[in-house]
Scaffold this motif. Structure first.
Motif, PDB file in Angstrom:
ATOM      1  N   ASP A  98      -7.247   4.720   6.050  1.00 29.95           N
ATOM      2  CA  ASP A  98      -8.023   5.129   4.895  1.00 29.95           C
ATOM      3  C   ASP A  98      -9.242   5.891   5.401  1.00 29.95           C
ATOM      4  O   ASP A  98      -9.998   5.387   6.233  1.00 29.95           O
ATOM      5  CB  ASP A  98      -8.452   3.895   4.089  1.00 29.95           C
ATOM      6  N   ARG A 147      -3.889   1.317   5.326  1.00 33.58           N
ATOM      7  CA  ARG A 147      -3.155   1.167   4.065  1.00 33.58           C
ATOM      8  C   ARG A 147      -1.690   1.427   4.362  1.00 33.58           C
ATOM      9  O   ARG A 147      -1.347   2.026   5.375  1.00 33.58           O
ATOM     10  CB  ARG A 147      -3.608   2.176   3.014  1.00 33.58           C
ATOM     11  N   ASN A 177       0.306   4.358  -2.571  1.00 30.93           N
ATOM     12  CA  ASN A 177      -0.417   3.722  -1.471  1.00 30.93           C
ATOM     13  C   ASN A 177      -0.730   2.300  -1.887  1.00 30.93           C
ATOM     14  O   ASN A 177      -0.971   2.034  -3.065  1.00 30.93           O
ATOM     15  CB  ASN A 177      -1.738   4.441  -1.172  1.00 30.93           C
ATOM     16  N   SER A 178      -0.771   1.407  -0.933  1.00 33.00           N
ATOM     17  CA  SER A 178      -1.113   0.023  -1.245  1.00 33.00           C
ATOM     18  C   SER A 178      -2.576  -0.040  -1.671  1.00 33.00           C
ATOM     19  O   SER A 178      -3.415   0.696  -1.166  1.00 33.00           O
ATOM     20  CB  SER A 178      -0.888  -0.870  -0.024  1.00 33.00           C
ATOM     21  N   GLU A 179      -2.872  -0.926  -2.609  1.00 33.48           N
ATOM     22  CA  GLU A 179      -4.266  -1.185  -2.947  1.00 33.48           C
ATOM     23  C   GLU A 179      -4.902  -2.024  -1.853  1.00 33.48           C
ATOM     24  O   GLU A 179      -6.087  -1.894  -1.583  1.00 33.48           O
ATOM     25  CB  GLU A 179      -4.358  -1.928  -4.284  1.00 33.48           C
ATOM     26  N   ASP A 180      -4.108  -2.886  -1.233  1.00 28.99           N
ATOM     27  CA  ASP A 180      -4.608  -3.736  -0.157  1.00 28.99           C
ATOM     28  C   ASP A 180      -4.904  -2.888   1.072  1.00 28.99           C
ATOM     29  O   ASP A 180      -4.231  -1.900   1.353  1.00 28.99           O
ATOM     30  CB  ASP A 180      -3.569  -4.802   0.221  1.00 28.99           C
ATOM     31  N   LYS A 221      -0.754   4.460 -10.272  1.00 28.44           N
ATOM     32  CA  LYS A 221      -2.031   5.143 -10.131  1.00 28.44           C
ATOM     33  C   LYS A 221      -1.762   6.332  -9.230  1.00 28.44           C
ATOM     34  O   LYS A 221      -1.180   6.182  -8.153  1.00 28.44           O
ATOM     35  CB  LYS A 221      -3.081   4.236  -9.489  1.00 28.44           C
TER      36      LYS A 221
END
Length: 168
Positions: free
Chosen positions: A13, A20, A33-36, A71
């Motif tokens: 990131d 990510r 993409n992962s939020e985590d 998103k």
């Protein structure tokens, strides 16, 4: 499709310098993409394994819709859009330099706007208005024929308008 490790990649990131996970489709297009975020590649790889297991279990049940929220990768946060109407006006004209007129303009908009919406009044100087109009005209032109190929252009123009309106 999402059951192969080739559909996942670990990336850094740019803002946080944390990792990510990006999920791609079979023809290498980015999906999400992962939020985590993860501090180590090992943590990101564990997330990939868990994701593959989750997708495998959902695939057998045919239940993907209940677990995916969308998103856009290049999108703005929802708080920039939710229930807000932006009114753009030229703040360099004589009419909008008249404080009495500006007060009547503001009050009229407040009284006429639906109660569930917020108003954002944005006074732009001449150069900002010219830039806003250029983005807006190009956006309207692109929206006449929305295709998969011009989605990045549409997003870029929309972001340009939002940067002006949000004074970023």
């Amino acid at each position: 499709m999402l059951l192969s490790s080739e559909n996942y990649e670990v990336l850094e990131d740019k803002k946080s310098h944390l990792l990510r996970v990006r999920i791609k489709n079979d023809i290498d297009n980015e999906l999400i993409n992962s939020e985590d975020v993860f501090r180590t590649e090992a943590d990101a790889n564990r997330f990939i394994v868990k994701s593959m297991e989750l997708f495998a279990s959902r695939a057998t049940k045919g239940d993907f819709k209940s677990m995916v929220r969308f998103k856009r990768l290049d999108g703005r946060p929802a708080k920039d859009y939710n229930s807000i109407i932006s009114i753009v006006y030229p703040n360099w004209t004589a009419r909008f330099n008249d404080q009495e007129f500006l007060h009547i303009f503001h009050d009229t908009l407040i009284k006429c706007a639906p109660a569930h919406l917020s108003l954002r009044l944005v006074g732009l100087n001449f150069n900002e208005m010219r830039e806003f109009n250029q983005f807006f005209d190009e956006l309207l032109s692109e929206l006449n024929e929305v295709t998969f190929d011009n989605r990045t252009r549409i997003s870029s123009l929309s972001d340009g308008i939002m940067r002006i309106i949000m004074d970023e």
